[in-house]
Design a protein around this motif. Structure first.
Motif, short mmCIF file in Angstrom:
data_model
loop_
_atom_site.label_atom_id
_atom_site.label_comp_id
_atom_site.label_asym_id
_atom_site.label_seq_id
_atom_site.Cartn_x
_atom_site.Cartn_y
_atom_site.Cartn_z
N VAL A 34 -2.13 36.06 -48.55
CA VAL A 34 -2.82 35.45 -47.13
C VAL A 34 -4.31 36.12 -47.27
CG1 VAL A 34 -2.85 35.38 -44.92
CG2 VAL A 34 -0.52 35.42 -46.05
N LYS A 37 -6.75 35.17 -50.17
CA LYS A 37 -7.60 33.75 -50.31
C LYS A 37 -8.94 34.01 -49.84
CE LYS A 37 -4.46 30.51 -51.15
NZ LYS A 37 -4.57 29.47 -52.32
N TYR A 201 -6.01 31.58 -43.38
CA TYR A 201 -5.20 30.40 -43.13
C TYR A 201 -5.59 29.18 -43.42
CZ TYR A 201 -0.73 33.26 -42.29
OH TYR A 201 0.44 34.03 -42.50
N LYS A 204 -5.83 28.35 -46.82
CA LYS A 204 -4.34 27.99 -47.48
C LYS A 204 -3.88 26.62 -46.68
CE LYS A 204 -0.93 31.07 -46.91
NZ LYS A 204 -0.26 30.91 -48.25
#
Length: 381
Positions: A34, A37, A201, A204
């Motif tokens: 996570v 990224k 996020y 992502k």
């Protein structure tokens, strides 16, 4: 089924070891896959000659005379072809109205909206922002606060660049000014950790929040999502709840190059910092279910990792090297990822303090959420 007391005492320490292994695995997943990224992300180079859309910057202010005097000129002096600054003065009783009047006389692209007090009307930040949005003449909106200082005169240009790619929401980053002391380190660490999470996020493809000190979106999206209507009863959430309810993998971009950073004035006492976080604690209950689960899993796995780490050492001291080894491996994973992210987010000095700040952060956030999650909010300041 009955288990003898002797058996419970025999196997209980190993249960702590098993729990430690589970929480360690969850934590390593979050760190590598996570937060990784953001660590691997490279900000695009600024495009020269690209047509930039006209922009309205919106600031809500209440008794912000000194901050506006210091920071508003830096907003007004941005190197950008066409923009306006809309300042909504929310019932200030200091010299804010006179200061804004003087600045408006010097800067034709400054628009001031004064809101007067009403005995039957209680203002919230969402109300003042809505007034500012309706008054804005441009279709692309950028939001910040009165106590914020842009990193450079290229802040606006580089922040809104993703609009040219068709993005409707742009998530920025807003660190706090650096001061001495543990409190300032914790505040900057908490801000950085939060940014690492929501930016990672977003990368992502699952954006879930942003911060109102450095945020942009289109007026069309605001009206399409019916503004703040769904959460107007909650004082906070003008930023994260709006993003949570209106963002998706296609319409959201990020802007985190050094020029896009928007620095803010931090709290100077533990009491004021606690009150600030208490105001923000209630908004997360309105997040989408999957976002609440993913944030809860990350938070609880970190806290329970520390708890099971301590229990494993206490209950089986002869095997102390196993839990200590897992702690060191987690720390190595953190440093391997955080070293890149912290430099992108302009806080490399916090890397030295990572072991202490990580522990303080998780338990402070846990206690804050426990005591303030359902607390009634009475003001937006």
């Amino acid at each position: 089924m009955f288990f003898p007391t002797e058996a419970i005492y025999t196997y209980w320490p190993y249960a702590a070891f098993l729990s430690l292994g589970i929480f360690f695995s969850i934590q390593v997943y979050y760190i590598l896959f996570v937060y990784g990224k953001l660590a691997r992300y490279r900000s695009p180079e600024p495009t020269v000659g690209e047509e930039m859309p006209p922009v309205s910057i919106i600031i809500s202010a209440y008794n912000e005379q000194e901050n506006l005097k210091t920071f508003l000129p830096l907003i007004l002096q941005q190197d950008y072809p066409e923009f306006e600054v809309v300042v909504v003065n929310d019932c200030s009783d200091d010299e804010t109205p006179w200061l804004l009047r003087d600045l408006a006389a010097q800067h034709t692209h400054l628009k001031v909206i004064d809101i007067g007090e009403h005995i039957r009307l209680k203002h919230t930040k969402k109300f003042t922002l809505t007034i500012g949005i309706k008054a804005a003449k441009h279709a692309h909106l950028v939001f910040t606060d009165a106590d914020c200082e842009p990193a450079s005169d290229q802040w606006l240009r580089e922040t809104v660049a993703p609009f040219a790619e068709g993005k409707e929401i742009i998530l920025g980053y807003s660190p706090y000014f650096k001061h001495s002391g543990l409190l300032n380190k914790l505040i900057r660490f908490e801000t950085t950790h939060t940014a690492m999470t929501y930016l990672s996020y977003a990368l992502k493809g699952d954006p879930y929040m942003g911060v109102g000190r450095n945020l942009a979106y289109t007026k069309a999206l605001f009206y399409k999502g019916k503004g703040f209507n769904a959460h107007m009863h909650i004082k906070s959430g003008d930023d994260d709840l709006f993003v949570n309810q209106n963002s998706n993998s296609l319409n959201t971009g990020i802007a985190i190059s050094p020029n896009t950073h928007m620095y803010s004035v931090p709290k100077l006492t533990w009491k004021s910092y606690y009150k600030q976080k208490a105001r923000h604690a209630g908004a997360s209950v309105m997040y989408k279910t999957r976002h609440k689960w993913m944030l809860a899993t990350q938070l609880l796995s970190a806290i329970l990792f520390y708890v099971s780490l301590a229990l494993s050492i206490v209950l089986l001291p002869q095997l102390w090297y196993i839990p200590v080894g897992l702690y060191v491996l987690r720390l190595i994973a953190q440093y391997s990822i955080y070293s890149y992210s912290f430099r992108k987010l302009a806080v490399p000095d916090l890397l030295l303090w990572l072991p202490l700040l990580d522990l303080l952060f998780y338990f402070f956030i846990c206690l804050n959420g426990l005591f303030n999650r359902n607390r009634k909010q009475i003001s937006w300041k």
